[in-house]
Design a protein around this motif. Structure first.
Motif, PDB file in Angstrom:
ATOM      1  N   ILE A  42       3.657   7.979   7.003  1.00 13.10           N
ATOM      2  CA  ILE A  42       3.378   6.907   5.887  1.00 13.10           C
ATOM      3  C   ILE A  42       2.017   7.396   5.132  1.00 13.10           C
ATOM      4  CG2 ILE A  42       2.581   4.564   5.729  1.00 13.10           C
ATOM      5  CD1 ILE A  42       4.289   4.006   8.266  1.00 13.10           C
ATOM      6  N   HIS A  43       1.994   7.160   3.781  1.00  8.95           N
ATOM      7  CA  HIS A  43       0.912   7.642   3.021  1.00  8.95           C
ATOM      8  C   HIS A  43       0.725   6.253   2.269  1.00  8.95           C
ATOM      9  CE1 HIS A  43       1.701  12.188   2.541  1.00  8.95           C
ATOM     10  NE2 HIS A  43       1.702  11.911   3.683  1.00  8.95           N
ATOM     11  N   HIS A  44      -0.553   5.614   2.489  1.00 11.34           N
ATOM     12  CA  HIS A  44      -1.063   4.316   1.827  1.00 11.34           C
ATOM     13  C   HIS A  44      -1.832   4.751   0.634  1.00 11.34           C
ATOM     14  CE1 HIS A  44      -0.224   1.957   5.427  1.00 11.34           C
ATOM     15  NE2 HIS A  44      -0.608   2.906   5.990  1.00 11.34           N
ATOM     16  N   THR A  60       0.620  -1.207  -0.004  1.00  9.16           N
ATOM     17  CA  THR A  60       0.154  -0.049   0.133  1.00  9.16           C
ATOM     18  C   THR A  60       0.695   1.196  -0.053  1.00  9.16           C
ATOM     19  OG1 THR A  60      -0.216   0.078   2.318  1.00  9.16           O
ATOM     20  CG2 THR A  60      -1.907  -1.335   1.206  1.00  9.16           C
ATOM     21  N   THR A  61       2.245   1.170   0.033  1.00  6.82           N
ATOM     22  CA  THR A  61       3.026   2.416  -0.006  1.00  6.82           C
ATOM     23  C   THR A  61       3.889   2.570  -1.280  1.00  6.82           C
ATOM     24  OG1 THR A  61       4.782   1.317   1.395  1.00  6.82           O
ATOM     25  CG2 THR A  61       3.019   2.469   2.447  1.00  6.82           C
ATOM     26  N   ASP A  70      -1.489   7.353   7.065  1.00  3.80           N
ATOM     27  CA  ASP A  70      -1.624   6.359   8.194  1.00  3.80           C
ATOM     28  C   ASP A  70      -2.013   6.876   9.501  1.00  3.80           C
ATOM     29  OD1 ASP A  70      -0.449   3.494   8.671  1.00  3.80           O
ATOM     30  OD2 ASP A  70      -0.241   4.537  10.410  1.00  3.80           O
ATOM     31  N   GLU A  71      -3.060   6.314  10.222  1.00  4.10           N
ATOM     32  CA  GLU A  71      -3.393   6.850  11.406  1.00  4.10           C
ATOM     33  C   GLU A  71      -2.528   7.016  12.571  1.00  4.10           C
ATOM     34  OE1 GLU A  71      -6.719   4.695  12.426  1.00  4.10           O
ATOM     35  OE2 GLU A  71      -8.111   5.295  10.772  1.00  4.10           O
ATOM     36  N   LYS A  72      -1.428   6.024  12.443  1.00  2.00           N
ATOM     37  CA  LYS A  72      -0.401   5.807  13.583  1.00  2.00           C
ATOM     38  C   LYS A  72       0.988   6.704  13.239  1.00  2.00           C
ATOM     39  CE  LYS A  72      -2.323   1.376  14.782  1.00  2.00           C
ATOM     40  NZ  LYS A  72      -1.956   0.107  14.672  1.00  2.00           N
TER      41      LYS A  72
END
Length: 143
Positions: A89-91, A49-50, A83-85
């Motif tokens: 990070i970009h999905h 996803t990245t 990314d929520e965490k």
């Protein structure tokens, strides 16, 4: 001995072959082979996803991935979600607008498979599938 590097090289050659053949069917969309490869990978691999994962799987430069992802975003075929965490990070996600394109890609892959695997027997394909399943299981157990 057939080394893993040989296997990966053949896999990448096949992916490139598919992307180039499919590109010919999408002249009106002006897709690059790399953009098609990204769509195929995102469609068939829900764990990838990245952009970093795409770079590793496709074996191309970070710059080429970035340029291709930007182009696909502008075409409305993928979107990025933070990314929520970890906001670094970009999905990447396929959009609903991509569904008709993916249908055409699947049809083209079916046509390519008929010619590419014409000389490969059903038994050979079953053996390859079993071997790939074993390898996948080994990798997953060691994560």
């Amino acid at each position: 001995m057939f080394a893993i590097e040989d296997f990966l090289r053949v896999s990448n050659q096949m992916r490139d072959y598919y992307a180039k053949k499919i590109k010919d069917s999408f002249q009106e969309f002006n897709f690059s082979p790399n953009e098609i490869s990204i769509l195929i990978v995102l469609k068939n691999n829900s764990t990838i996803t990245t952009s970093t994962e795409l770079k590793v799987v496709l074996g191309v430069s970070k710059t080429l991935i970035s340029r291709s992802v930007d182009s696909l975003e502008k075409k409305g075929l993928i979107c990025t979600c933070i990314d929520e965490k970890d906001s670094r990070i970009h999905h990447l996600q396929l959009t609903d607008e991509c569904k008709p394109i993916l249908k055409i890609i699947d049809e083209e892959i079916g046509k390519i498979n008929k010619t590419l695997f014409n000389d490969v027997s059903v038994e050979e394909m079953k053996s390859l599938k079993q071997t790939m399943s074993k390898l996948q299981k080994c990798v997953e157990e060691r994560k």
